[in-house]
Motif scaffolding. Structure first.
Motif, PDB file in Angstrom:
ATOM      1  N   ILE A 252       0.832  -1.202   0.000  1.00  0.00           N
ATOM      2  CA  ILE A 252       0.000   0.000   0.000  1.00  0.00           C
ATOM      3  C   ILE A 252       0.871   1.259   0.000  1.00  0.00           C
ATOM      4  O   ILE A 252       0.593   2.232  -0.720  1.00  0.00           O
ATOM      5  CB  ILE A 252      -0.952  -0.011   1.207  1.00  0.00           C
ATOM      6  CG1 ILE A 252      -1.935  -1.183   1.081  1.00  0.00           C
ATOM      7  CG2 ILE A 252      -1.718   1.296   1.323  1.00  0.00           C
ATOM      8  CD1 ILE A 252      -2.870  -1.324   2.258  1.00  0.00           C
ATOM      9  N   ALA A 253       1.950   1.235   0.828  1.00  0.00           N
ATOM     10  CA  ALA A 253       2.823   2.406   0.885  1.00  0.00           C
ATOM     11  C   ALA A 253       3.500   2.650  -0.465  1.00  0.00           C
ATOM     12  O   ALA A 253       3.566   3.796  -0.941  1.00  0.00           O
ATOM     13  CB  ALA A 253       3.861   2.222   1.980  1.00  0.00           C
ATOM     14  N   ASP A 254       4.000   1.585  -1.089  1.00  0.00           N
ATOM     15  CA  ASP A 254       4.647   1.745  -2.398  1.00  0.00           C
ATOM     16  C   ASP A 254       3.660   2.242  -3.444  1.00  0.00           C
ATOM     17  O   ASP A 254       3.978   3.135  -4.254  1.00  0.00           O
ATOM     18  CB  ASP A 254       5.253   0.414  -2.848  1.00  0.00           C
ATOM     19  CG  ASP A 254       6.445   0.002  -1.982  1.00  0.00           C
ATOM     20  OD1 ASP A 254       6.967   0.872  -1.255  1.00  0.00           O
ATOM     21  OD2 ASP A 254       6.828  -1.178  -2.013  1.00  0.00           O
ATOM     22  N   ALA A 255       2.444   1.648  -3.430  1.00  0.00           N
ATOM     23  CA  ALA A 255       1.441   2.078  -4.412  1.00  0.00           C
ATOM     24  C   ALA A 255       1.057   3.536  -4.192  1.00  0.00           C
ATOM     25  O   ALA A 255       0.906   4.315  -5.153  1.00  0.00           O
ATOM     26  CB  ALA A 255       0.211   1.178  -4.311  1.00  0.00           C
ATOM     27  N   ALA A 256       0.898   3.932  -2.894  1.00  0.00           N
ATOM     28  CA  ALA A 256       0.521   5.316  -2.602  1.00  0.00           C
ATOM     29  C   ALA A 256       1.610   6.289  -3.041  1.00  0.00           C
ATOM     30  O   ALA A 256       1.333   7.351  -3.617  1.00  0.00           O
ATOM     31  CB  ALA A 256       0.235   5.463  -1.108  1.00  0.00           C
ATOM     32  N   HIS A 257       2.862   5.920  -2.748  1.00  0.00           N
ATOM     33  CA  HIS A 257       3.964   6.794  -3.165  1.00  0.00           C
ATOM     34  C   HIS A 257       4.015   6.930  -4.682  1.00  0.00           C
ATOM     35  O   HIS A 257       4.243   8.024  -5.225  1.00  0.00           O
ATOM     36  CB  HIS A 257       5.290   6.238  -2.646  1.00  0.00           C
ATOM     37  CG  HIS A 257       5.602   6.650  -1.248  1.00  0.00           C
ATOM     38  ND1 HIS A 257       5.873   7.960  -0.900  1.00  0.00           N
ATOM     39  CD2 HIS A 257       5.673   5.924  -0.093  1.00  0.00           C
ATOM     40  CE1 HIS A 257       6.109   8.036   0.394  1.00  0.00           C
ATOM     41  NE2 HIS A 257       5.989   6.813   0.915  1.00  0.00           N
ATOM     42  N   GLU A 258       3.817   5.827  -5.378  1.00  0.00           N
ATOM     43  CA  GLU A 258       3.864   5.861  -6.842  1.00  0.00           C
ATOM     44  C   GLU A 258       2.707   6.660  -7.417  1.00  0.00           C
ATOM     45  O   GLU A 258       2.832   7.274  -8.489  1.00  0.00           O
ATOM     46  CB  GLU A 258       3.856   4.434  -7.395  1.00  0.00           C
ATOM     47  CG  GLU A 258       5.101   3.633  -7.095  1.00  0.00           C
ATOM     48  CD  GLU A 258       6.341   4.250  -7.738  1.00  0.00           C
ATOM     49  OE1 GLU A 258       6.221   4.805  -8.850  1.00  0.00           O
ATOM     50  OE2 GLU A 258       7.419   4.198  -7.115  1.00  0.00           O
ATOM     51  N   LEU A 259       1.556   6.667  -6.718  1.00  0.00           N
ATOM     52  CA  LEU A 259       0.392   7.374  -7.237  1.00  0.00           C
ATOM     53  C   LEU A 259       0.473   8.880  -7.025  1.00  0.00           C
ATOM     54  O   LEU A 259      -0.169   9.647  -7.755  1.00  0.00           O
ATOM     55  CB  LEU A 259      -0.888   6.841  -6.563  1.00  0.00           C
ATOM     56  CG  LEU A 259      -1.369   5.465  -7.018  1.00  0.00           C
ATOM     57  CD1 LEU A 259      -2.524   4.995  -6.146  1.00  0.00           C
ATOM     58  CD2 LEU A 259      -1.818   5.510  -8.485  1.00  0.00           C
ATOM     59  N   ARG A 260       1.233   9.308  -6.029  1.00  0.00           N
ATOM     60  CA  ARG A 260       1.282  10.739  -5.732  1.00  0.00           C
ATOM     61  C   ARG A 260       1.842  11.541  -6.916  1.00  0.00           C
ATOM     62  O   ARG A 260       1.345  12.624  -7.237  1.00  0.00           O
ATOM     63  CB  ARG A 260       2.128  10.984  -4.479  1.00  0.00           C
ATOM     64  CG  ARG A 260       1.508  10.405  -3.233  1.00  0.00           C
ATOM     65  CD  ARG A 260       2.384  10.622  -2.019  1.00  0.00           C
ATOM     66  NE  ARG A 260       2.405  12.024  -1.596  1.00  0.00           N
ATOM     67  CZ  ARG A 260       3.043  12.451  -0.527  1.00  0.00           C
ATOM     68  NH1 ARG A 260       3.731  11.587   0.217  1.00  0.00           N
ATOM     69  NH2 ARG A 260       3.014  13.720  -0.185  1.00  0.00           N
ATOM     70  N   THR A 261       2.866  11.008  -7.550  1.00  0.00           N
ATOM     71  CA  THR A 261       3.498  11.747  -8.653  1.00  0.00           C
ATOM     72  C   THR A 261       2.566  11.923  -9.848  1.00  0.00           C
ATOM     73  O   THR A 261       2.366  13.050 -10.331  1.00  0.00           O
ATOM     74  CB  THR A 261       4.805  11.053  -9.076  1.00  0.00           C
ATOM     75  OG1 THR A 261       5.686  11.009  -7.946  1.00  0.00           O
ATOM     76  CG2 THR A 261       5.464  11.790 -10.225  1.00  0.00           C
ATOM     77  N   PRO A 262       1.955  10.826 -10.375  1.00  0.00           N
ATOM     78  CA  PRO A 262       1.047  11.046 -11.522  1.00  0.00           C
ATOM     79  C   PRO A 262      -0.183  11.876 -11.159  1.00  0.00           C
ATOM     80  O   PRO A 262      -0.682  12.640 -11.998  1.00  0.00           O
ATOM     81  CB  PRO A 262       0.654   9.628 -11.933  1.00  0.00           C
ATOM     82  CG  PRO A 262       0.957   8.768 -10.773  1.00  0.00           C
ATOM     83  CD  PRO A 262       2.113   9.393 -10.087  1.00  0.00           C
ATOM     84  N   LEU A 263      -0.673  11.768  -9.924  1.00  0.00           N
ATOM     85  CA  LEU A 263      -1.828  12.579  -9.533  1.00  0.00           C
ATOM     86  C   LEU A 263      -1.455  14.058  -9.506  1.00  0.00           C
ATOM     87  O   LEU A 263      -2.240  14.920  -9.936  1.00  0.00           O
ATOM     88  CB  LEU A 263      -2.343  12.126  -8.159  1.00  0.00           C
ATOM     89  CG  LEU A 263      -3.106  10.799  -8.124  1.00  0.00           C
ATOM     90  CD1 LEU A 263      -3.429  10.403  -6.687  1.00  0.00           C
ATOM     91  CD2 LEU A 263      -4.388  10.902  -8.947  1.00  0.00           C
ATOM     92  N   ALA A 264      -0.272  14.344  -8.971  1.00  0.00           N
ATOM     93  CA  ALA A 264       0.174  15.749  -8.969  1.00  0.00           C
ATOM     94  C   ALA A 264       0.342  16.262 -10.393  1.00  0.00           C
ATOM     95  O   ALA A 264      -0.008  17.422 -10.703  1.00  0.00           O
ATOM     96  CB  ALA A 264       1.478  15.874  -8.187  1.00  0.00           C
ATOM     97  N   ALA A 265       0.866  15.422 -11.290  1.00  0.00           N
ATOM     98  CA  ALA A 265       1.048  15.821 -12.691  1.00  0.00           C
ATOM     99  C   ALA A 265      -0.297  16.071 -13.355  1.00  0.00           C
ATOM    100  O   ALA A 265      -0.463  17.041 -14.122  1.00  0.00           O
ATOM    101  CB  ALA A 265       1.835  14.746 -13.429  1.00  0.00           C
TER     102      ALA A 265
END
Length: 475
Positions: A252-265
């Motif tokens: 979950i932590a890895d997925a959340a970290h990976e999702l933050r960047t594309p969501l911000a973009a």
């Protein structure tokens, strides 16, 4: 009535100690029954014959010395017979010894209860003599000294097992010893069981003192084989749970970290595109995309907070001034309250400290206050109070929203659960994070109605107050 009801529940509730006591007492009763029956069997009754050596010698002397006076001889032998019956089983009908005295092959005397057709067959050997007159059988043993013609036959009734059992019951040889001995044996039996189960009680005590987030191996491992096996299997299960939880948190932590960047973009591109679009329809679509992106970003942030609060890091424990922390967080959340036209009110005592995790307490306060603001109607008040209650500190958040039905107040702490009639957007993780933080700080949380009519929600969090030595430092 409550005392009787509670006593009855305690009596019928199965316990391991009571089970062990029951089987000990049952084994004692069975052992006593079989040993008593065995001692009354034919072989054991007849085994006493060789021990009657003095009786045989005395009977032989009486028969020889009074041979010239038959009447006196009969009288003394009869008196001896009655004494022998009294000493050997005379209190139990059918168990008393009987005698036959012979002068060569001539019968000098026999007990009155014996059939007249009984005759010994062998000397110095056990034998069974049966009567053709009444079909009775007797265990017999005949003795004779080498220099004497006098023979003495000792006889005992040959009884069936059921008759032996019935006889010892009617004579209180069975029930009376049990009635007197079993109560006296209960306390020693209970004491031995209690002392024997002390290692198990140590294991139970260690398990009961653990918090829900402590999945470390049990520190106490008894030397006893059975308990050591139980503890080893518990530790194996805890290891599996640790591995599973670590894998889940990591994913979950890895997925959340990976999702933050594309969501911000996505948000940046949508905002940039919104500045170039002029028509109303496209602006509405972009606004919807932007709102969805904001909700997804908040969900990712909530997931990261949940993962952090699930892991206890003792190094990060510090003394926290809750009043100061509340003022800081309410100042940050005041903009959200202004947008919702909700007033924030803080009622707090001074210098209230806890030993805990600052990041966790920030998540707890933010989620409780944000929920209260979000579900409160316009022009209402959200009251946050902080006070000392014994050894605990109580943090209460009250709103004037629709509240939570009593039947759902336990379920709302589950991850991703949301009440069916909710109209506000949310991820269903806010109260789950609050619950995780409360457990992490060994506290409690309670949901209740603010008003008597069921409207409004009052959330009460109780946390252990800091020790006096730690209350001097500030966070």
């Amino acid at each position: 009535m409550n005392i009787i009801k509670n006593g009855w529940r305690w009596l019928i509730r199965p316990t391991l100690v009571r089970r062990l006591l029951f089987w000990q007492m049952l084994l004692l009763i069975l052992t006593w029954s079989f040993s008593l029956m065995y001692s009354m069997t034919d072989d054991n009754v007849g085994s006493e014959f060789p021990k009657l050596n003095q009786s045989y010698i005395l009977l032989t002397e009486i028969a020889e010395q009074l041979a010239d006076t038959p009447d006196k001889q009969q009288s003394f032998i009869k008196r001896f017979d009655l004494a022998l019956q009294k000493d050997y089983g005379g209190d139990i009908p059918g168990f008393a010894y009987r005698i036959m005295v012979w002068d060569g092959n001539k019968l000098l005397y026999q007990s009155p209860e014996l059939p007249t057709d009984l005759r010994y067959q062998q000397v110095e050997q056990f034998e069974t003599l049966c009567s053709a007159n009444d079909n009775s059988c007797w265990n017999a043993y005949t003795r004779q000294q080498p220099d004497s013609k006098i023979k003495v036959t000792f006889l005992a009734t040959k009884l069936e097992t059921w008759l032996i059992y019935a006889t010892i019951h009617t004579q209180n040889f069975y029930l009376l010893p049990l009635i007197t001995s079993v109560p006296l044996l209960l306390f020693p039996a209970w004491l031995t069981i209690y002392l024997g189960l002390r290692p198990l009680n140590r294991v139970i005590h260690e398990i009961s003192q653990r918090g829900p987030g402590n999945l470390n191996d049990l520190s106490f491992r008894p030397k006893h084989k059975e308990l050591a096996t139980i503890v080893d299997n518990i530790n194996i299960l805890l290891q599996r749970l640790r591995t599973s939880n670590a894998r889940e948190r990591s994913f979950i932590a890895d997925a959340a970290h990976e999702l933050r960047t594309p969501l911000a973009a996505i948000r940046i591109h949508v905002e940039a595109l919104g500045q170039q679009v002029k028509d109303m329809r496209s602006t509405e679509l972009l606004t919807g995309i932007l709102n969805s992106t904001q909700r997804a970003t908040r969900l990712v942030s909530q997931l990261l907070n949940l993962m952090r609060n699930d892991v206890t890091d003792r190094v990060s424990i510090s003394s926290i001034d809750l009043e100061t922390l509340l003022q800081e967080r309410l100042a940050i959340l005041s903009n959200l309250a202004w947008q919702k036209e909700v007033e924030l009110e803080l009622l707090s005592e001074h210098s209230l400290f806890i030993d805990g995790y600052r990041e966790g307490m920030i998540s707890l306060i933010d989620n409780l206050v944000e929920n209260a603001i979000k579900y409160s109607p316009a022009e209402s008040t959200v009251t946050v109070s902080l006070l000392k209650a014994g050894n605990n500190i109580e943090l209460c958040v009250k709103d004037q929203g629709p509240g939570i039905p009593p039947e759902l107040r336990e379920r709302v702490f589950s991850r991703f659960f949301r009440a069916p009639d909710q109209t506000e957007n949310g991820s269903g993780l806010g109260l789950a994070i609050v619950h995780a933080v409360v457990l992490q700080h060994q506290g409690t949380i309670e949901l209740a109605n603010r008003q008597m009519d069921g409207s409004g929600l009052k959330v009460t969090v109780r946390l252990p107050a800091a020790q006096p030595s730690g209350s001097q430092s500030t966070d």
